[in-house]
Design a protein around this motif. Structure first.
Motif, PDB file in Angstrom:
ATOM      1  N   TYR A  35       0.784  -1.060   0.088  1.00  0.00           N
ATOM      2  CA  TYR A  35      -0.002   0.204   0.138  1.00  0.00           C
ATOM      3  C   TYR A  35       0.868   1.462   0.001  1.00  0.00           C
ATOM      4  O   TYR A  35       2.049   1.200   0.501  1.00  0.00           O
ATOM      5  N   GLN A  37       0.932   5.328   0.974  1.00  0.00           N
ATOM      6  CA  GLN A  37       0.181   6.516   1.653  1.00  0.00           C
ATOM      7  C   GLN A  37       1.062   7.623   1.850  1.00  0.00           C
ATOM      8  O   GLN A  37       1.878   7.905   2.165  1.00  0.00           O
ATOM      9  N   PRO A  43      -4.291   5.036   3.047  1.00  0.00           N
ATOM     10  CA  PRO A  43      -3.642   4.259   2.220  1.00  0.00           C
ATOM     11  C   PRO A  43      -4.243   3.548   1.056  1.00  0.00           C
ATOM     12  O   PRO A  43      -5.537   3.702   1.025  1.00  0.00           O
ATOM     13  N   PHE A  45      -4.094   0.926  -2.362  1.00  0.00           N
ATOM     14  CA  PHE A  45      -3.774  -0.549  -2.762  1.00  0.00           C
ATOM     15  C   PHE A  45      -2.707  -0.506  -3.861  1.00  0.00           C
ATOM     16  O   PHE A  45      -2.958   0.383  -4.704  1.00  0.00           O
ATOM     17  N   PHE A  87       3.704   0.428   2.656  1.00  0.00           N
ATOM     18  CA  PHE A  87       3.523  -0.306   3.731  1.00  0.00           C
ATOM     19  C   PHE A  87       3.458  -1.791   2.702  1.00  0.00           C
ATOM     20  O   PHE A  87       2.672  -2.126   2.031  1.00  0.00           O
ATOM     21  N   SER A  98      -5.059  -8.904   7.716  1.00  0.00           N
ATOM     22  CA  SER A  98      -4.040  -8.108   7.090  1.00  0.00           C
ATOM     23  C   SER A  98      -3.230  -7.362   8.412  1.00  0.00           C
ATOM     24  O   SER A  98      -3.702  -6.703   9.036  1.00  0.00           O
ATOM     25  N   PHE A 100       0.055  -5.078   8.897  1.00  0.00           N
ATOM     26  CA  PHE A 100       0.781  -4.216   8.212  1.00  0.00           C
ATOM     27  C   PHE A 100       2.086  -4.066   9.007  1.00  0.00           C
ATOM     28  O   PHE A 100       2.217  -3.955  10.230  1.00  0.00           O
ATOM     29  N   GLY A 101       3.136  -3.773   8.191  1.00  0.00           N
ATOM     30  CA  GLY A 101       4.338  -3.306   8.744  1.00  0.00           C
ATOM     31  C   GLY A 101       4.507  -1.741   8.761  1.00  0.00           C
ATOM     32  O   GLY A 101       3.456  -1.136   8.753  1.00  0.00           O
ATOM     33  N   ASP A 102       5.446  -1.161   9.547  1.00  0.00           N
ATOM     34  CA  ASP A 102       5.549   0.028  10.059  1.00  0.00           C
ATOM     35  C   ASP A 102       5.834   1.166   8.729  1.00  0.00           C
ATOM     36  O   ASP A 102       5.843   2.265   8.987  1.00  0.00           O
TER      37      ASP A 102
ATOM     38  N   GLN B  41       3.890   4.857  12.407  1.00  0.00           N
ATOM     39  CA  GLN B  41       3.607   3.614  12.489  1.00  0.00           C
ATOM     40  C   GLN B  41       2.500   3.063  11.216  1.00  0.00           C
ATOM     41  O   GLN B  41       1.594   3.904  10.665  1.00  0.00           O
ATOM     42  N   GLY B  42       2.489   1.931  11.040  1.00  0.00           N
ATOM     43  CA  GLY B  42       1.713   1.224  10.103  1.00  0.00           C
ATOM     44  C   GLY B  42       0.283   1.134  10.793  1.00  0.00           C
ATOM     45  O   GLY B  42       0.184   1.259  12.021  1.00  0.00           O
TER      46      GLY B  42
END
Lengths: 110, 114
Positions: A35, A37, A43, A45, A87, A98, A100-102, B41-42
């Motif tokens: 994603y 952002q 965010p 896709f 992300f 799902s 998500f990573g940071d 952060q996510g």
């Protein structure tokens, strides 16, 4: 549980190619999404990989290796508007949840 | 096609007050998600609905957070009482399922707790 690792920041110049890596640990893997952002935005896709290999969508490509628990997003012909956070997100096998990573902040310079 | 709608866009409250957020997903999307995104952060999943049933709420602080999706369409997320650490953007997303489970996000509600 699930955990993801991606670099916090990447810088590149306009016209260049950049690769953003993502490694994950999960108890039940179904697929890997990416994603984008922009600052202050929602965010959106970009791509999804469920099987090993490369998926190409215009200037963006995404790769997955299930055996290595690794994927990457490849951005080609970088433009200033590509400056954003990216992300990776792991989709869980069971409920479709799902994680998500940071995120990786990409800065594109002229 | 209309996107995911959220309101309000911004909210400032004092700690220990209550607050509610509203989300209307894309028409026909059976799955609705609430995420909390803290700066830097996510998005962190708080709760996931499939129609009007809860699929996952394992990360929802149930002593203060609640959410409902009564008719399988729009949803509300409530915080009562709010804490300083609840300051974040609350994102609502919806998906129709499918292979990629592409999630469509709303603009979010930026909550500041003072």
């Amino acid at each position: 549980g699930q955990s993801l690792e991606q670099p916090s920041e990447v810088t590149a110049v306009e016209g260049a190619i950049v690769q953003i890596n993502c490694t994950y640990q999960t108890s039940g893997f179904y697929g890997l999404s990416w994603y984008q952002q922009h600052d202050g935005g929602a965010p959106t896709f970009l791509s999804y990989n469920a099987l090993d290999g490369l998926e190409e969508t215009g200037r963006f490509s995404s790769f997955l290796s299930r055996s290595d628990s690794y994927g990457y997003l490849l951005l080609q012909e970088l433009q200033m508007k590509d400056s954003a956070s990216y992300f990776c997100a792991v989709r869980d096998l069971n409920a479709g949840k799902s994680t998500f990573g940071d995120g990786t902040t990409l800065t594109v310079k002229p | 096609e209309a996107g995911v709608a959220q309101s309000p866009r911004y909210k400032i409250i004092e700690k220990r007050q209550s607050v509610a957020f509203w989300c209307n997903p894309i028409s026909g999307h059976a799955t609705l998600y609430w995420y909390q995104q803290i700066l830097g952060q996510g998005p962190k999943l708080l709760i996931q609905f499939q129609n009007n049933g809860v699929v996952d709420d394992s990360q929802l602080p149930k002593d203060r957070f609640s959410a409902e999706r009564l008719k399988g369409v729009d949803s509300t997320l409530k915080i009562q009482p709010a804490k300083l650490e609840d300051s974040a953007v609350y994102l609502c997303a919806s998906s129709y399922g499918g292979l990629s489970n592409e999630q469509f996000f709303g603009p979010g509600t930026r909550l500041t707790v003072l």
